[in-house]
Design a protein around this motif. Structure first.
Motif: not given
Length: 94
Positions: A43-66
């Motif tokens: 939980d303390q480092v989940h924000f890093l995984m959100s950046i790592h996977e592109g979650e901040y882009l939202g559900h629509t753009l995240e797969p395109f980022y990957v």
């Protein structure tokens, strides 16, 4: 495709591909080391995984980022490999 064209495309796309790749690599390494070496919780480092996977882009753009991140790595490896192979081939002919 000629070697000059490959070099041109490789150097044109490298700056575009580099930023997301650096961000992905850094956040992935920091995430893993933070958990393993520094004992931080998921939980303390989940924000890093959100950046790592592109979650901040939202559900629509995240797969395109990957997808584009993966295609960028493949493109750089293939074009870089072609250039290395051509240089090696040229140096052995000399």
């Amino acid at each position: 495709m000629k070697l000059n064209q490959i070099r041109k495309w490789h150097s044109a796309l490298a700056p575009i591909v580099m930023l997301p790749l650096i961000m992905t690599v850094c956040t992935g390494v920091i995430y893993r080391l933070s958990k393993d070496w520094f004992g931080l919780s998921r939980d303390q480092v989940h924000f890093l995984m959100s950046i790592h996977e592109g979650e901040y882009l939202g559900h629509t753009l995240e797969p395109f980022y990957v997808l584009f991140n993966g295609l960028g790595v493949i493109w750089m490896l293939v074009t870089g490999g072609v250039m290395v192979f051509q240089n090696l081939k040229r140096s052995f002919k000399s």
